[in-house]
Design an enzyme around this catalytic site. Structure first.
Site, PDB file in Angstrom:
ATOM      1  N   LYS A  50      -5.791  -6.179  -2.742  1.00  0.00           N
ATOM      2  CA  LYS A  50      -7.178  -5.731  -2.546  1.00  0.00           C
ATOM      3  C   LYS A  50      -7.978  -6.774  -1.757  1.00  0.00           C
ATOM      4  O   LYS A  50      -8.735  -6.430  -0.853  1.00  0.00           O
ATOM      5  CB  LYS A  50      -7.845  -5.463  -3.907  1.00  0.00           C
ATOM      6  CG  LYS A  50      -7.283  -4.231  -4.621  1.00  0.00           C
ATOM      7  CD  LYS A  50      -7.787  -4.123  -6.059  1.00  0.00           C
ATOM      8  CE  LYS A  50      -7.069  -2.990  -6.797  1.00  0.00           C
ATOM      9  NZ  LYS A  50      -7.461  -2.863  -8.195  1.00  0.00           N
ATOM     10  N   GLN A  94     -10.249  -6.298 -12.869  1.00  0.00           N
ATOM     11  CA  GLN A  94      -8.910  -5.723 -12.838  1.00  0.00           C
ATOM     12  C   GLN A  94      -8.444  -5.393 -14.259  1.00  0.00           C
ATOM     13  O   GLN A  94      -8.568  -6.204 -15.174  1.00  0.00           O
ATOM     14  CB  GLN A  94      -7.932  -6.704 -12.160  1.00  0.00           C
ATOM     15  CG  GLN A  94      -6.542  -6.158 -11.963  1.00  0.00           C
ATOM     16  CD  GLN A  94      -6.460  -4.993 -10.980  1.00  0.00           C
ATOM     17  OE1 GLN A  94      -7.290  -4.842 -10.094  1.00  0.00           O
ATOM     18  NE2 GLN A  94      -5.447  -4.143 -11.141  1.00  0.00           N
ATOM     19  N   ASP A 117     -15.625   0.382  -9.003  1.00  0.00           N
ATOM     20  CA  ASP A 117     -14.550   1.215  -9.562  1.00  0.00           C
ATOM     21  C   ASP A 117     -15.089   2.502 -10.186  1.00  0.00           C
ATOM     22  O   ASP A 117     -14.301   3.347 -10.623  1.00  0.00           O
ATOM     23  CB  ASP A 117     -13.853   0.435 -10.681  1.00  0.00           C
ATOM     24  CG  ASP A 117     -12.490  -0.090 -10.270  1.00  0.00           C
ATOM     25  OD1 ASP A 117     -11.885   0.516  -9.374  1.00  0.00           O
ATOM     26  OD2 ASP A 117     -12.052  -1.077 -10.863  1.00  0.00           O
TER      27      ASP A 117
HETATM   28  N1  GUN Z   1      -5.578  -1.374 -12.757  1.00  0.00           N
HETATM   29  C1  GUN Z   1      -4.799  -0.407 -12.230  1.00  0.00           C
HETATM   30  N2  GUN Z   1      -5.525   0.372 -11.395  1.00  0.00           N
HETATM   31  C2  GUN Z   1      -6.770  -0.121 -11.382  1.00  0.00           C
HETATM   32  C3  GUN Z   1      -7.976   0.261 -10.721  1.00  0.00           C
HETATM   33  O1  GUN Z   1      -8.059   1.221  -9.957  1.00  0.00           O
HETATM   34  N3  GUN Z   1      -9.063  -0.496 -11.002  1.00  0.00           N
HETATM   35  C4  GUN Z   1      -9.016  -1.547 -11.850  1.00  0.00           C
HETATM   36  N4  GUN Z   1     -10.138  -2.225 -12.056  1.00  0.00           N
HETATM   37  N5  GUN Z   1      -7.927  -1.922 -12.472  1.00  0.00           N
HETATM   38  C5  GUN Z   1      -6.805  -1.212 -12.242  1.00  0.00           C
END
Ligand code: GUN
Length: 281
Positions: A50, A94, A117
């Protein structure tokens, strides 16, 4: 028949180039802040991907890693610092968080206008009641972008979503409902799962187990594989048995190279949306 590939790698690259053009003209660089708690190896890989993608688009990034034994208060303090930092436009925590941390308290401490998110109760509440949230959960937005790229009709179709997590299953089912699909959400207690899948025009599988194969799919259905896990022999796998499913389906997303890259590009579009929302206030 052999299904057409829903190519997330190619689609996300095209969307990335379109996003770069928009970002170049902004007066300042949008800033993405990512918080990782602990040392989950998969999370470290996702976070690095990311950060790298954000930089390649022209965004600025801030990264903070807290130890596995960080307290909830320490985690929330870091989020509050970013909430109050005018330079930070988007905050991502995350997931998963270490055991013992209340995920909802942590997520809800994010200022909703910086919730990149779309996972705060505020943004979820707006979304599930048909009002525009500041951001939609990234995997859901990524799936919608992928289906749109391939002109997949959703209206009136029977969509079966397998999995009911807040991260993927629930928001994806809701988004498909807003697109006027008829939606069935299946989960670990669903009876006759295979016969339900057999009636699906669109199957979205987000469980992390090999549960879908060609034998249980309807002819010409569209298959979106959100699962990603390692098999005992170390191979990366999705929820769908690709070879048999692609003999039956009309479209299928592969793993890797399907939903994964779409989730990351959707995050980047979310960040731009938040930046714009914050700069017209
Ligand atoms: N862990 C797995 N997928 C995601 C996501 O889309 N966002 C976040 N914050 N954590 C994740």
């Amino acid at each position: 028949m052999t299904a057409e590939i829903l190519d997330g790698k190619k689609t996300s690259q095209k969307l990335l180039e379109e996003l770069q053009e928009k970002v170049v003209n902004l007066p300042a660089k949008p800033v993405l802040a990512i918080l990782l708690v602990g040392e989950n190896p998969a999370s470290q890989i996702y976070v690095n991907a990311k950060l790298k993608k954000a930089k390649s688009i022209g965004f600025e990034t801030v990264f903070k890693q807290l130890p596995q034994n960080a307290t909830q208060e320490e985690i929330i303090s870091q989020i509050k610092l970013w909430n109050n930092d005018r330079k930070v436009n988007g905050i991502l925590v995350q997931l998963p968080l270490p055991a013992g941390i209340d995920k909802n308290s942590v997520l809800n401490s994010i200022d909703p206008i910086k919730d990149v998110d779309g996972l705060t109760a505020y943004n979820s509440g707006l979304f599930y009641t048909g009002q525009a949230p500041y951001a939609l959960p990234c995997t859901t937005r990524g799936i919608l972008m992928l289906l749109k790229e391939y002109n997949i009709e959703l209206k009136g179709k029977h969509a079966v979503v397998i999995g009911r997590s807040n991260l993927v299953g629930k928001p994806t089912a809701q988004a498909l409902l807003f697109e006027n699909a008829t939606v069935t959400t299946c989960h670990s207690h669903t009876k006759n799962l295979e016969s339900i899948i057999k009636t699906a025009d669109i199957v979205v599988s987000a469980v992390g187990e090999k549960i879908v194969n060609g034998k249980i799919l309807k002819n010409n259905c569209v298959v979106v594989d959100v699962g990603i896990f390692r098999t005992p022999d170390g191979k990366i796998s999705g929820d769908v048995e690709f070879d048999s499913a692609s003999q039956v389906a009309s479209f299928i997303s592969p793993v890797p190279g399907g939903v994964g890259p779409m989730t990351v590009i959707a995050l980047m579009y979310n960040l731009l949306d938040l930046y714009l929302a914050q700069n017209i206030r």
